[in-house]
Design an enzyme around this catalytic site. Sequence first.
Site, PDB file in Angstrom:
ATOM      1  CD  GLU A 125      -3.260  -0.202   2.151  1.00  0.00           C
ATOM      2  OE1 GLU A 125      -2.820   0.157   3.249  1.00  0.00           O
ATOM      3  OE2 GLU A 125      -4.465  -0.398   1.947  1.00  0.00           O
ATOM      4  CG  HIS A 171       9.677 -29.361  -0.106  1.00  0.00           C
ATOM      5  ND1 HIS A 171      10.345 -30.543  -0.322  1.00  0.00           N
ATOM      6  CD2 HIS A 171      10.321 -28.742   0.908  1.00  0.00           C
ATOM      7  CE1 HIS A 171      11.339 -30.643   0.549  1.00  0.00           C
ATOM      8  NE2 HIS A 171      11.353 -29.552   1.309  1.00  0.00           N
ATOM      9  CE  LYS A 177     -12.429   0.805   1.496  1.00  0.00           C
ATOM     10  NZ  LYS A 177     -11.898   1.802   2.424  1.00  0.00           N
TER      11      LYS A 177
HETATM   12  O1  PA5 Z   1      -4.131   0.924   5.634  1.00  0.00           O
HETATM   13  C1  PA5 Z   1      -5.288   1.258   5.498  1.00  0.00           C
HETATM   14  O2  PA5 Z   1      -5.626   2.438   5.526  1.00  0.00           O
HETATM   15  C2  PA5 Z   1      -6.387   0.242   5.286  1.00  0.00           C
HETATM   16  O3  PA5 Z   1      -5.909  -1.045   5.266  1.00  0.00           O
HETATM   17  C3  PA5 Z   1      -7.368   0.344   6.429  1.00  0.00           C
HETATM   18  O4  PA5 Z   1      -6.707   0.076   7.619  1.00  0.00           O
HETATM   19  C4  PA5 Z   1      -8.526  -0.601   6.233  1.00  0.00           C
HETATM   20  O5  PA5 Z   1      -9.185  -0.329   5.034  1.00  0.00           O
HETATM   21  C5  PA5 Z   1      -9.507  -0.494   7.385  1.00  0.00           C
HETATM   22  O6  PA5 Z   1      -9.940   0.833   7.520  1.00  0.00           O
HETATM   23  P1  PA5 Z   1     -10.718   1.310   8.789  1.00  0.00           P
HETATM   24  O7  PA5 Z   1      -9.830   1.158   9.969  1.00  0.00           O
HETATM   25  O8  PA5 Z   1     -11.077   2.724   8.519  1.00  0.00           O
HETATM   26  O9  PA5 Z   1     -11.937   0.422   8.905  1.00  0.00           O
END
Ligand code: PA5
Length: 441
Positions: A283, A304, A418
């Site tokens: 990310e 393996h 989303k």
């Molecule tokens: O790194 C990030 O921002 C995402 O992985 C969020 O943590 C994830 O989408 C969960 O978001 P939230 O804590 O707002 O539910």
Amino acid sequence: MLKLDLSYAKSFLPEDYLTSRMEALDKARVMLAEHNGPGGDFTGWVKLPAEYDKEEFARIQKAAAKIRSDSQVLVVIGIGGSYLGARAVIELMGSADHRLAANRPEVFFAGNGLSTDALCELMDYVADKDFSINVISKSGTTTEPAVAFRIFKDMLEKKYGKEGAKGRIYATTDAHKGALKGLADAEGYEEFVVPDAVGGRYSVLTAVGLLPIAVAGVDIEALMAGAAEAMEELSKPGADNVAWQYAAARNALYQSGKAIELLVGYEPSFRFFSEWWKQLYGESEGKEGKGIFPASVEFTADLHSMGQYIQQGQRILMETVVKFDKSRREILIPNDPDNVDGLNFLSGKPLQFVAEQAMRGTLLAHMDGGVPNMVLEAEARDERTIGQLIYFFEYACGLSGYLLGVNPFDQPGVEAYKKNMFALLGKPGYEAQREELLKRL
Ligand code: PA5
């Protein structure tokens, strides 16, 4: 402290891999320290091991003690950055296999997907047990955890009544805004905070990770102390800085065509640490058409299976091996008078010795096959070392993102799925997009 052994990567790296990046690394260091680089508003994690909220920390320990005394199971509801860090530490400190982990209460994770069957399994498991819920969502609006929370909250209220359930729900969310914050305020749940300046994937050392980790019996003070040691050490500029070495080496390897980095663990309990690492790096770096693709393997099991590709497939791989110096215990290989398997030459030797030779042999084989290997040497599978590892990877990730020229603290791409999902689900406000998508399906 951690050490980075680059002897199995050296032949793939230019002599000046580090010196040529020192200036850029120093700029990145300053941007992280002063919070003024791209995404600087989300660099609150940099000083967190020293500057965390001590009052909240004490409340976390108190809540963990209560959960340990009144619950057989803690259901932790969250996804992505609100999930992976806690699971990574709990498993790495304990076991990848719940049945074998000596921690009570058991910690289970929900709301990290949309599988009906997985949710049903957990509902069945907790139905006749005393349980509590820690719902974690920074935004408070993420679909997966919100749906799971509805379900477990309903179970809890049916079991203990609304008042009883209230004392068993812990909400970790934004300090000021979001649907979960509103609900927690209205219902009177105990609340913990995801600090504004800390994004999901950098939040394991906040209440997001610390409450479930403490419930699992892990010493969170020692975890923070390890992270603080790493913070102190890695804030010092220069060629001896292990995070600088790692960030520079992987950047140089990426520029030479190594597009995929495999994080390699030799402990099954390391699997979710790899999952956490993949989110952190994927990310942070994967944007603007750039970035190393983070993947992971578990040796020797995957030697393996994936071993064939690693040895002889496309030469676009690099590996980062996390090596723990000591096993917690020792097993000696027994003697067999019949020696049918021909292994008596190993009789009396520790299994750890066999594992070490497997690792050394693999490092050489993969290097000979064209895969550079970086080896991160960690001391033991304990809280202090894990704290160091967490901070090391976070800090090196910030440096790496800046070296690559991206903002390592945003995730604009996550929104695309989303939006489509909301449109297809018929969420109000998404009508036009829904029409578009339905035509294409
Ligand atoms: O790194 C990030 O921002 C995402 O992985 C969020 O943590 C994830 O989408 C969960 O978001 P939230 O804590 O707002 O539910």
